[in-house]
Design an enzyme around this catalytic site. Sequence first.
Site, short mmCIF file in Angstrom:
data_model
loop_
_atom_site.label_atom_id
_atom_site.label_comp_id
_atom_site.label_asym_id
_atom_site.label_seq_id
_atom_site.Cartn_x
_atom_site.Cartn_y
_atom_site.Cartn_z
N CYS A 148 58.72 -19.76 9.82
CA CYS A 148 59.85 -20.62 9.67
C CYS A 148 59.49 -21.92 8.80
O CYS A 148 60.55 -22.37 8.34
CB CYS A 148 60.09 -21.17 11.38
SG CYS A 148 59.03 -22.28 11.94
N ASP A 149 58.45 -22.37 8.60
CA ASP A 149 58.07 -23.38 7.46
C ASP A 149 58.71 -22.98 6.14
O ASP A 149 59.24 -24.19 5.57
CB ASP A 149 56.59 -23.63 7.40
CG ASP A 149 55.65 -23.44 8.72
OD1 ASP A 149 56.10 -22.42 9.53
OD2 ASP A 149 54.66 -23.79 8.74
N ALA A 150 58.79 -21.94 5.75
CA ALA A 150 59.28 -21.44 4.56
C ALA A 150 60.66 -22.06 4.53
O ALA A 150 61.31 -22.24 3.08
CB ALA A 150 58.97 -20.09 4.28
N PHE A 152 62.03 -24.93 4.81
CA PHE A 152 62.08 -26.14 4.36
C PHE A 152 61.40 -26.01 3.15
O PHE A 152 62.11 -26.99 2.18
CB PHE A 152 61.03 -27.21 5.11
CG PHE A 152 61.12 -28.55 4.61
CD1 PHE A 152 61.99 -29.62 5.11
CD2 PHE A 152 60.00 -29.03 3.57
CE1 PHE A 152 61.68 -30.68 4.41
CE2 PHE A 152 59.83 -30.07 3.03
CZ PHE A 152 60.82 -31.16 3.63
#
Length: 366
Positions: A148-150, A152
């Site tokens: 999920c960081d991807a 951003f």
Amino acid sequence: MKKIFTGLALMALSVGVFGQSSADAVFRKKFIKKVMEDASAWQLQHPKHDAKDWTNGAFYAGLVAAWKTTKSKSIFNALMTMGDTGSWRPYKRWYHADDITVCQTYIDLYERKKDKAMIQPTIDTINKLLANPFPTKGRLEVIKWWWCDALFMAPPVLVKLAQVTGNKAYLDSNDVYFKQAYDLLYNNEEHLFARDLNYVIKPDGSGRKEANGQKVFWSRGNGWVMGGIVRILNALPKDHATRSFYENLLKEIAARVSSLQQTDGLWRASLLDPASYPGGEVSGSGFFCYAITWGINNNLLDKKQYQPVVEKAWRALANCVNQEGRVGWVQPIGASPGKNFSADSWEVYGTGAFLLAASEIYKLKR
């Protein structure tokens, strides 16, 4: 939670130097500019990681916001020096979202300078990304943006690049990759993102859970997502066919996240088991404050409902900056909720999240 004040905040809160009640002092524009300048200066004086690393990419996003808010020439010059020194190139891996995060800043600076050399390496890298499959090892990496960081790190690059080049293929590809990550990681019941497949509960109910039996939803991970959505919407054409998808997703997550804010104004590292993670975490909280305040400022989120949330968050965030400008209470690098941080814990992305939050609070009409 121990409170640490900037010098300016301490003066404002103790003697009311701005002519406001102590609760309102941190919302004065003079204070917000000063704390942004202090935090930017401290972080620039304490470099960490490679300049092109994702950690600094998140910091530079905040630094751009600080430059645009304060009009600081020193901040702008620091950003330009970073780009020039690194020849305006992404980091090592063309296929990895983390390694193109810094390109967001290159594009932001290009919009000011209009020098094609500042974005040509980004164009070359993104074209390669679009033309080739992710080199998966067959485990978690089933799609290009599998964590999920991807969301951003990479989507704002594609959308910003479409904005400055006019190439709509970048918008189309972003929609495809983002929706793949959404389908893989978004929990439609909780309205939160799992960090990756390690944290998605299996159909038989098995999987990682917190001590209280709840699913594991990482504060910073969901902060990354909300921050990424805001940065997409900032650059996405108003009439783009999928704009409503991103707007509705931001609304859903904002409603859920707001319900999980703790009494001190911050969020805990694990959103559904706050009791197991005492102490507010600033990087996740900073991104939440940024995204929700942006939603208010852009008439996407109801002001009456959400302004108390962001005001409470900003008061808490401002109290996590020490007299030198160091932003504390930041969880170290990781991929899941952690407890290994304190008032003395800092990371460059924590400063970035704080600066992004400050830039939107500055615009908030109270």
